[in-house]
Design a protein around this motif. Structure first.
Motif, PDB file in Angstrom:
ATOM      1  N   THR A  92      42.033  23.346   5.512  1.00  0.00           N
ATOM      2  CA  THR A  92      41.789  24.727   5.983  1.00  0.00           C
ATOM      3  C   THR A  92      41.049  25.533   4.923  1.00  0.00           C
ATOM      4  O   THR A  92      40.104  26.275   5.228  1.00  0.00           O
ATOM      5  CB  THR A  92      43.126  25.422   6.334  1.00  0.00           C
ATOM      6  N   LEU A  93      41.492  25.369   3.681  1.00  0.00           N
ATOM      7  CA  LEU A  93      40.837  26.088   2.572  1.00  0.00           C
ATOM      8  C   LEU A  93      39.376  25.660   2.454  1.00  0.00           C
ATOM      9  O   LEU A  93      38.484  26.482   2.194  1.00  0.00           O
ATOM     10  CB  LEU A  93      41.560  25.789   1.247  1.00  0.00           C
ATOM     11  N   LEU A  94      39.114  24.364   2.653  1.00  0.00           N
ATOM     12  CA  LEU A  94      37.739  23.843   2.577  1.00  0.00           C
ATOM     13  C   LEU A  94      36.875  24.473   3.660  1.00  0.00           C
ATOM     14  O   LEU A  94      35.751  24.925   3.404  1.00  0.00           O
ATOM     15  CB  LEU A  94      37.757  22.316   2.714  1.00  0.00           C
ATOM     16  N   LEU A  95      37.435  24.506   4.870  1.00  0.00           N
ATOM     17  CA  LEU A  95      36.692  25.092   5.991  1.00  0.00           C
ATOM     18  C   LEU A  95      36.463  26.584   5.751  1.00  0.00           C
ATOM     19  O   LEU A  95      35.358  27.104   5.976  1.00  0.00           O
ATOM     20  CB  LEU A  95      37.460  24.880   7.303  1.00  0.00           C
ATOM     21  N   ALA A  96      37.533  27.244   5.295  1.00  0.00           N
ATOM     22  CA  ALA A  96      37.430  28.692   5.050  1.00  0.00           C
ATOM     23  C   ALA A  96      36.405  28.987   3.947  1.00  0.00           C
ATOM     24  O   ALA A  96      35.581  29.907   4.085  1.00  0.00           O
ATOM     25  CB  ALA A  96      38.795  29.248   4.660  1.00  0.00           C
ATOM     26  N   GLY A  97      36.453  28.182   2.887  1.00  0.00           N
ATOM     27  CA  GLY A  97      35.509  28.360   1.787  1.00  0.00           C
ATOM     28  C   GLY A  97      34.086  28.132   2.255  1.00  0.00           C
ATOM     29  O   GLY A  97      33.165  28.908   1.945  1.00  0.00           O
ATOM     30  N   GLY A  98      33.891  27.052   3.036  1.00  0.00           N
ATOM     31  CA  GLY A  98      32.557  26.744   3.569  1.00  0.00           C
ATOM     32  C   GLY A  98      32.056  27.856   4.476  1.00  0.00           C
ATOM     33  O   GLY A  98      30.904  28.305   4.359  1.00  0.00           O
ATOM     34  N   ALA A  99      32.962  28.319   5.350  1.00  0.00           N
ATOM     35  CA  ALA A  99      32.592  29.411   6.265  1.00  0.00           C
ATOM     36  C   ALA A  99      32.255  30.679   5.488  1.00  0.00           C
ATOM     37  O   ALA A  99      31.283  31.383   5.801  1.00  0.00           O
ATOM     38  CB  ALA A  99      33.726  29.662   7.248  1.00  0.00           C
ATOM     39  N   GLY A 100      33.024  30.939   4.480  1.00  0.00           N
ATOM     40  CA  GLY A 100      32.799  32.133   3.656  1.00  0.00           C
ATOM     41  C   GLY A 100      31.463  32.077   2.939  1.00  0.00           C
ATOM     42  O   GLY A 100      30.728  33.076   2.863  1.00  0.00           O
ATOM     43  N   VAL A 101      31.102  30.886   2.413  1.00  0.00           N
ATOM     44  CA  VAL A 101      29.813  30.725   1.711  1.00  0.00           C
ATOM     45  C   VAL A 101      28.654  30.956   2.696  1.00  0.00           C
ATOM     46  O   VAL A 101      27.688  31.671   2.397  1.00  0.00           O
ATOM     47  CB  VAL A 101      29.729  29.323   1.067  1.00  0.00           C
ATOM     48  N   ILE A 102      28.796  30.364   3.889  1.00  0.00           N
ATOM     49  CA  ILE A 102      27.717  30.530   4.905  1.00  0.00           C
ATOM     50  C   ILE A 102      27.600  32.001   5.283  1.00  0.00           C
ATOM     51  O   ILE A 102      26.495  32.563   5.343  1.00  0.00           O
ATOM     52  CB  ILE A 102      28.010  29.653   6.147  1.00  0.00           C
ATOM     53  N   ALA A 103      28.780  32.621   5.513  1.00  0.00           N
ATOM     54  CA  ALA A 103      28.777  34.030   5.908  1.00  0.00           C
ATOM     55  C   ALA A 103      28.189  34.897   4.790  1.00  0.00           C
ATOM     56  O   ALA A 103      27.350  35.770   5.041  1.00  0.00           O
ATOM     57  CB  ALA A 103      30.193  34.480   6.251  1.00  0.00           C
ATOM     58  N   GLY A 104      28.589  34.643   3.573  1.00  0.00           N
ATOM     59  CA  GLY A 104      28.161  35.480   2.446  1.00  0.00           C
ATOM     60  C   GLY A 104      26.679  35.337   2.133  1.00  0.00           C
ATOM     61  O   GLY A 104      26.024  36.299   1.746  1.00  0.00           O
ATOM     62  N   PHE A 105      26.146  34.117   2.299  1.00  0.00           N
ATOM     63  CA  PHE A 105      24.753  33.893   1.880  1.00  0.00           C
ATOM     64  C   PHE A 105      23.748  33.909   3.028  1.00  0.00           C
ATOM     65  O   PHE A 105      22.574  34.192   2.812  1.00  0.00           O
ATOM     66  CB  PHE A 105      24.645  32.561   1.114  1.00  0.00           C
ATOM     67  N   LEU A 106      24.211  33.594   4.243  1.00  0.00           N
ATOM     68  CA  LEU A 106      23.247  33.492   5.349  1.00  0.00           C
ATOM     69  C   LEU A 106      23.418  34.588   6.408  1.00  0.00           C
ATOM     70  O   LEU A 106      22.494  34.837   7.176  1.00  0.00           O
ATOM     71  CB  LEU A 106      23.364  32.115   6.013  1.00  0.00           C
ATOM     72  N   LEU A 107      24.620  35.137   6.462  1.00  0.00           N
ATOM     73  CA  LEU A 107      24.862  36.120   7.517  1.00  0.00           C
ATOM     74  C   LEU A 107      24.996  37.529   6.929  1.00  0.00           C
ATOM     75  O   LEU A 107      25.732  38.361   7.453  1.00  0.00           O
ATOM     76  CB  LEU A 107      26.121  35.727   8.303  1.00  0.00           C
ATOM     77  N   GLY A 108      24.317  37.783   5.874  1.00  0.00           N
ATOM     78  CA  GLY A 108      24.403  39.096   5.219  1.00  0.00           C
ATOM     79  C   GLY A 108      23.852  40.233   6.049  1.00  0.00           C
ATOM     80  O   GLY A 108      24.155  41.410   5.784  1.00  0.00           O
ATOM     81  N   PHE A 109      23.069  39.949   7.091  1.00  0.00           N
ATOM     82  CA  PHE A 109      22.486  41.000   7.925  1.00  0.00           C
ATOM     83  C   PHE A 109      23.533  41.613   8.852  1.00  0.00           C
ATOM     84  O   PHE A 109      23.335  42.677   9.404  1.00  0.00           O
ATOM     85  CB  PHE A 109      21.290  40.457   8.730  1.00  0.00           C
ATOM     86  N   ILE A 110      24.669  40.908   9.072  1.00  0.00           N
ATOM     87  CA  ILE A 110      25.723  41.465   9.956  1.00  0.00           C
ATOM     88  C   ILE A 110      26.386  42.614   9.193  1.00  0.00           C
ATOM     89  O   ILE A 110      26.796  42.421   8.045  1.00  0.00           O
ATOM     90  CB  ILE A 110      26.761  40.381  10.331  1.00  0.00           C
TER      91      ILE A 110
END
Lengths: 147, 89
Positions: A14-32
């Protein structure tokens, strides 16, 4: 890792998924708008979580590998115990069989003595020094101790 | 900063492990191999007939050969067990 003995595996995944999701959100979804507001903390925390989760995943993989090795070694030990027992049984059987053969041959020689050597009992006196020497040899003692 | 350092130390120490190694145990020898050899017979009378004398000698030689059987069996047992033990270690 001692921590893996009480931390369930699903938490690490879960931590791996959350960390991965967080990295994607932080670096690629910054426009939201919601993400852009907390972009920096999301990036930092998700990188830390991802790093930690990867470290724990590595530990988990190592633990599973060790468990497999231990299971394999236990199997080999069980087989070795069985082989060891077989060796012991085989050796004991050999002792019993060979001892029987030795004793049987001894008995046959005694029969021969009773048949052939007795004919010479009156022709050959055994002096007491022969008996002393024989007994000393049988007991592995000095002659003086036997006299 | 101090808390971060403590957290990093704890995280690194999580990697410490002390696996319990599995060691094979060298087996105990069977009871038959632990039996002592029989003591040799002596002649307990001051005089003895030739045939009786030879019988005592034969009996003692038989005891010796029985002891040799046990000795050889011991060597065989130990060699085989050692081979097996070393193949697991």
């Amino acid at each position: 890792m001692w921590i893996l003995s009480f931390l369930p595996e699903f938490i690490i995944h879960t931590l791996l998924l959350a960390g991965g999701a967080g990295v994607i959100a932080g670096f690629l979804l910054g426009f939201i708008p919601l993400i852009s507001k907390y972009k920096l903390p999301i990036q930092i925390i998700s990188i830390l979580v991802l790093a930690f989760a990867l470290y724990m995943e590595g530990g988990l993989a190592e633990k599973q590998k060790q468990e497999l090795e231990i299971a394999e070694l236990k199997q080999r030990l069980l087989k070795a115990e069985a082989d060891s027992l077989e060796i012991s049984v085989k050796v004991v059987e050999k002792i019993v069989t060979q001892t029987e053969v030795v004793k049987e041959k001894g008995k046959n020689i005694i029969k021969y003595i009773d048949r052939e050597v007795v004919k010479y009992d009156d022709k050959c006196d055994i002096p007491d020094v022969v008996i002393i020497a024989h007994n000393a040899a049988a007991l592995n003692q000095d002659i003086e101790a036997i006299k | 900063m101090k808390n971060i350092l403590i957290l990093c130390t704890i995280t690194l120490l999580m990697g410490c492990t002390s696996p319990a190694p599995l060691k094979p145990k060298f087996p105990a020898p069977p009871a038959k191999l632990m039996e002592p050899c029989e003591p040799l017979t002596t002649i307990d009378t001051p005089t003895v007939l030739l045939s009786d004398f030879i019988k005592v000698v034969t009996e003692n030689y038989t005891k010796h050969h029985t002891c040799v059987v046990k000795y050889n069996a011991w060597q065989e047992w130990y060699t085989e067990q050692e081979k097996l033990y070393n193949s697991i270690k």
